[in-house]
Write an enzyme that holds these catalytic residues in place. Structure first.
Site, PDB file in Angstrom:
ATOM      1  N   TRP A 165       0.846  -1.191   0.000  1.00  0.00           N
ATOM      2  CA  TRP A 165       0.000   0.000   0.000  1.00  0.00           C
ATOM      3  C   TRP A 165       0.884   1.244   0.000  1.00  0.00           C
ATOM      4  O   TRP A 165       2.029   1.214   0.428  1.00  0.00           O
ATOM      5  CB  TRP A 165      -0.940   0.005   1.202  1.00  0.00           C
ATOM      6  N   GLU A 205       6.841   8.780  13.957  1.00  0.00           N
ATOM      7  CA  GLU A 205       7.120   8.115  12.682  1.00  0.00           C
ATOM      8  C   GLU A 205       8.018   8.971  11.789  1.00  0.00           C
ATOM      9  O   GLU A 205       8.874   8.441  11.060  1.00  0.00           O
ATOM     10  CB  GLU A 205       5.811   7.814  11.950  1.00  0.00           C
ATOM     11  N   GLU A 216       8.553   1.843   6.609  1.00  0.00           N
ATOM     12  CA  GLU A 216       8.154   2.719   7.715  1.00  0.00           C
ATOM     13  C   GLU A 216       7.939   4.159   7.245  1.00  0.00           C
ATOM     14  O   GLU A 216       7.113   4.878   7.812  1.00  0.00           O
ATOM     15  CB  GLU A 216       9.226   2.690   8.812  1.00  0.00           C
ATOM     16  N   HIS A 257       4.438   5.546   6.803  1.00  0.00           N
ATOM     17  CA  HIS A 257       3.561   5.824   7.944  1.00  0.00           C
ATOM     18  C   HIS A 257       3.487   7.322   8.241  1.00  0.00           C
ATOM     19  O   HIS A 257       2.404   7.892   8.373  1.00  0.00           O
ATOM     20  CB  HIS A 257       4.064   5.085   9.190  1.00  0.00           C
ATOM     21  N   GLU A 281       8.484  -1.932  18.146  1.00  0.00           N
ATOM     22  CA  GLU A 281       7.528  -2.271  17.089  1.00  0.00           C
ATOM     23  C   GLU A 281       6.207  -2.742  17.702  1.00  0.00           C
ATOM     24  O   GLU A 281       5.133  -2.423  17.188  1.00  0.00           O
ATOM     25  CB  GLU A 281       8.104  -3.348  16.166  1.00  0.00           C
ATOM     26  N   THR A 337       4.405   0.430  19.001  1.00  0.00           N
ATOM     27  CA  THR A 337       3.746   1.223  17.960  1.00  0.00           C
ATOM     28  C   THR A 337       2.543   0.482  17.381  1.00  0.00           C
ATOM     29  O   THR A 337       1.552   1.106  16.997  1.00  0.00           O
ATOM     30  CB  THR A 337       4.731   1.609  16.846  1.00  0.00           C
ATOM     31  N   ASP A 340       1.382  -2.998   9.657  1.00  0.00           N
ATOM     32  CA  ASP A 340       2.796  -2.947   9.280  1.00  0.00           C
ATOM     33  C   ASP A 340       3.685  -3.149  10.497  1.00  0.00           C
ATOM     34  O   ASP A 340       4.666  -3.898  10.464  1.00  0.00           O
ATOM     35  CB  ASP A 340       3.119  -1.581   8.660  1.00  0.00           C
ATOM     36  N   GLU A 341       3.368  -2.432  11.571  1.00  0.00           N
ATOM     37  CA  GLU A 341       4.183  -2.520  12.783  1.00  0.00           C
ATOM     38  C   GLU A 341       4.177  -3.941  13.337  1.00  0.00           C
ATOM     39  O   GLU A 341       5.203  -4.435  13.818  1.00  0.00           O
ATOM     40  CB  GLU A 341       3.666  -1.537  13.847  1.00  0.00           C
ATOM     41  N   HIS A 362       6.550  -6.046  11.276  1.00  0.00           N
ATOM     42  CA  HIS A 362       7.937  -5.732  11.610  1.00  0.00           C
ATOM     43  C   HIS A 362       8.304  -6.275  12.990  1.00  0.00           C
ATOM     44  O   HIS A 362       9.432  -6.748  13.199  1.00  0.00           O
ATOM     45  CB  HIS A 362       8.153  -4.215  11.565  1.00  0.00           C
TER      46      HIS A 362
END
Length: 363
Positions: free
Chosen positions: A62, A105, A143, A146, A196, A199, A228-229, A232
């Protein structure tokens, strides 16, 4: 070689207009022993097979524009009006949390710099082909979306003072991070595993609250970032899991060392040119709203202890066993201390936040 002393981060003077002096007491290690460095070099093939797959291809990933009004479309102004109308229904204290998360971020250059100080895994040339370097660059690229997404959303919302936010970002990047991870990948990967997950929790809670306030699009934005976090987090915790397998004594000692220093949030040096206690005020709002709390800190620690099976480690040295006992007993102690602090806490006076045009928010 070790040195200890007082480190001042972001000292403000006429030549370097960063944030006010922030004193950090920390012992700094300037190099890891060669056998420890060799561990990470020997794991490059493992990292290629087990860590790099957690990255997504650019073409299938995305991008911020997927969630924002398209400035090239005829319906752009109508879409912006709809976004602003939804944003008007969201309270100021939520925006304080969202801005703080976005600023965190946006300080991404600092985090990539930190990872590139770590012995044995740093990107030596800026384009190194090692698995560790590829991970760091691609993680940074993922990252980076974000902050871009949240920044553009906040700009379009009309609810915030973007210049004050931009100043805060510049101050924060200029101030860097305190060197609690030293230059040890053991400490660095334990820190990133913790952060991670932190967040992931924080963005997940801003998604939940956005839904409560009726902005389903913003909830989707925050939830997508949280996903996403989480991905990760899985990668970083897998690295530390491997370290526990190869070097349980060294890894548990690093875990205890990191927790004794305390996991400082990456944006704890934030400053807007006005409020010397900006991070504390932001954190208090996040605690009150349940975006990120002391309980979450203890929960993350407890999760990592379980994820890495720290209680089941055996064959440790005497020092390793003491470190094991320390980290396994720490989460309940943190919870007890927080409960006492909450019971003694008095209602504070509202504080003006420059991010939201100096409107006051209860902390």
């Amino acid at each position: 070689m070790r040195s200890s002393g007082l480190i001042q981060v972001g000292v403000e003077d006429s030549r370097k207009p960063f944030s006010p002096p922030r004193e950090v007491h920390v012992q700094v290690t300037h190099s890891m022993p060669p056998p420890k460095i060799e561990i990470f070099k020997s794991l490059e093939g493992w990292a290629e097979s087990n860590i790099l797959p957690y990255l997504k291809s650019v073409e299938r990933n995305w991008q911020p524009q997927d969630f924002l009004p398209d400035a090239a479309s005829e319906g752009f102004y109508d879409e912006v009006k709809e976004l602003r109308a939804r944003a008007m229904e969201i309270p100021d204290d939520y925006f304080v949390c969202l801005v703080g998360d976005m600023i965190t971020e946006e300080a991404l250059p600092t985090y990539q710099t930190m990872l590139n100080t770590l012995d044995g895994v740093r990107d030596e040339t800026g384009a190194s082909p090692t698995s560790w370097a590829i991970w760091t660059r691609a993680w940074t690229a993922e990252e980076n979306r974000h902050g871009d997404l949240l920044n553009k959303y906040l700009y379009l919302s009309g609810r915030v003072d973007m210049r004050q936010i931009e100043k805060t970002i510049q101050y924060l990047i200029g101030s860097g991070m305190d060197p609690r991870t030293e230059n040890s990948p053991y400490l660095g990967f334990i820190y990133t595993s913790f952060q991670e997950r932190a967040t992931f929790i924080s963005h997940g809670n801003t998604a939940r609250l956005a839904k409560v306030h009726g902005d389903l699009k913003l909830a989707q934005i925050c939830g997508t970032i949280a996903a996403d976090e989480k991905r990760h987090e899985t990668a970083y915790t897998k690295i530390v899991e491997k370290l526990f397998e190869i070097d349980p004594d060294g890894t548990v000692l690093a875990f205890a060392d990191m927790m004794k220093k305390k996991i400082s949030m990456p944006a704890h040096l934030m400053y807007d040119g006005r409020d010397d206690n900006l991070f504390e005020h932001f954190s208090a709002v996040a605690q009150r709203l349940g975006v990120y709390t002391a309980k979450d800190y203890a929960d993350i620690l407890e999760f990592l202890v379980g994820r890495w099976n720290v209680e089941s480690l055996d064959g440790l040295s005497g020092e390793g066993k003491r470190a094991q006992d320390f980290v396994c007993s720490l989460a309940p102690r943190i919870r007890r201390l927080d409960e006492r602090a909450q019971s003694r806490a008095k209602r504070a006076e509202p504080v003006p936040f420059s991010w939201i045009c100096d409107r006051e928010v209860q902390v």
